[in-house]
Design a protein around this motif. Sequence first.
Motif, short mmCIF file in Angstrom:
data_model
loop_
_atom_site.label_atom_id
_atom_site.label_comp_id
_atom_site.label_asym_id
_atom_site.label_seq_id
_atom_site.Cartn_x
_atom_site.Cartn_y
_atom_site.Cartn_z
N UNK A 290 0.82 -1.22 0.00
CA UNK A 290 0.00 0.00 0.00
C UNK A 290 0.84 1.26 0.00
N UNK A 291 2.15 1.14 0.25
CA UNK A 291 2.99 2.34 0.36
C UNK A 291 3.53 2.82 -0.99
N UNK A 292 3.42 2.02 -2.05
CA UNK A 292 3.94 2.45 -3.35
C UNK A 292 3.10 3.57 -3.94
N UNK A 293 3.74 4.39 -4.77
CA UNK A 293 3.03 5.50 -5.41
C UNK A 293 2.81 5.26 -6.90
N UNK A 294 3.05 4.04 -7.37
CA UNK A 294 2.97 3.80 -8.82
C UNK A 294 1.58 4.07 -9.39
N UNK A 295 0.54 3.91 -8.59
CA UNK A 295 -0.81 4.14 -9.11
C UNK A 295 -1.05 5.60 -9.47
N UNK A 296 -0.14 6.49 -9.03
CA UNK A 296 -0.32 7.92 -9.26
C UNK A 296 0.47 8.44 -10.46
N UNK A 297 1.28 7.59 -11.11
CA UNK A 297 2.15 8.13 -12.16
C UNK A 297 1.35 8.70 -13.34
N UNK A 298 0.20 8.15 -13.61
CA UNK A 298 -0.61 8.67 -14.71
C UNK A 298 -1.29 9.97 -14.39
N UNK A 299 -1.37 10.31 -13.11
CA UNK A 299 -2.06 11.53 -12.68
C UNK A 299 -1.13 12.71 -12.48
N UNK A 300 0.16 12.45 -12.41
CA UNK A 300 1.12 13.51 -12.10
C UNK A 300 2.31 13.42 -13.06
N UNK A 301 2.33 14.26 -14.07
CA UNK A 301 3.38 14.18 -15.09
C UNK A 301 4.77 14.56 -14.60
N UNK A 302 4.88 15.05 -13.35
CA UNK A 302 6.20 15.38 -12.82
C UNK A 302 6.81 14.25 -11.99
N UNK A 303 6.13 13.10 -11.92
CA UNK A 303 6.59 12.01 -11.05
C UNK A 303 7.15 10.84 -11.86
N UNK A 304 8.28 10.31 -11.39
CA UNK A 304 8.92 9.14 -11.97
C UNK A 304 9.19 8.15 -10.83
N UNK A 305 9.02 6.87 -11.11
CA UNK A 305 9.33 5.82 -10.13
C UNK A 305 10.32 4.86 -10.77
#
Length: 373
Positions: free
Chosen positions: A215-230
């Motif tokens: 539950x701690x990963x942020x990968x589900x948000x990469x499509x919502x925030x173009x400034x984020x890379x994982x």
Amino acid sequence: PSSLPPPSPPPSSSCFPCLPAAMVIKHHIKQLKPYVPPLEGRNPDKYTLLDFNERTVPPPDFVKQALKDYIDAGGLQKYPAYGTLQASIADYAGVKTEQCMFTNGSDQGIDLVIRCCCEKGSEVIIPSPTFAMYEQAAEAEGLVIKRPHFTKEKGFPLEEVLAMVNQKTSLIVLSNPNNPTGTDIPKHMIMEVVKKCPNVAVLVDECYFEFMDPATTVVSEVGNHPNMFVCRTFSKTWGIPSLRLGYLLAAKENIDALCCVRGPYDINQMACVAVEAAMKNNQYVFDYVKEVNERSKPLFEDYLNKRGITFWPTVANFIFCYFEDPKRLEAGLRERGILVRPKKDANDVLGLRVSFGTEKQMQAVIKALDELL
């Protein structure tokens, strides 16, 4: 007889002065020092390797057999073809295929983000102490590094990071969990940084994420925030660091741009073969993670507590400890066939980073420490 003039003599050497070789290298590159981890002599037949946060036992036979079969089939003489590798990794990560790209280890992913997002002279915020490759890649691009500090008591320095952001900031690096301290960065803090800094690239390094709560990963948000890379890797839990395969997750537009910079053949075929085989039967990864998290980690933490040894709270497969004489202790463990990694914290205090191995391996570490302490 020809009326053409005789050929001109070759230009004088004075037209092309002979410069020292180093003169052709960019000035700021010449100031760098290489990152040289202590790789030599790490023989797994001689030592228990608890110094690089790797899986401490080999991958299963079916992964090795896939490599042997590929070699026997005669494919080494051709350039790599990646087939469904991108789709397979994206499926495992839980993102769309176009939001994923594979890289030559996570190091290449880090380097690509920095090269593609950061102008020379801009600022990058890298909380410390942390993985050396972030600063290595940033310095190679001529960036100015800002270093807020993780602390054992407070963990991730959210307020300090946000206070450092200005118009010159091009990138914020968030190592989650952080190496070498094992500190977690709560998801809500990562997303606060991402949302409050929409014009700044945010690189979240999740190379140890299999050891963390999913539950701690942020990968589900990469499509919502173009400034984020994982970025992630197959080096830690999967048992194939020698083959160098990692991956980046980001918005489709970012992946498209980064693929223009990554070479078409940067990942070797053997890495592709091994990972495809591993992902088809990946239970071995989670069996190892379960042993580390539920048996090895609590066993060693309990020992440190009983001994009164200070350590950083960790959610990773390693722990950063402060012993009275770390240099002597590291040498003593080495003499007993156990490798650990001396590291300094942000205050320049030397500690030992110890990777968690199997329960049996950690029992051997405890026995060795009892002899040395």
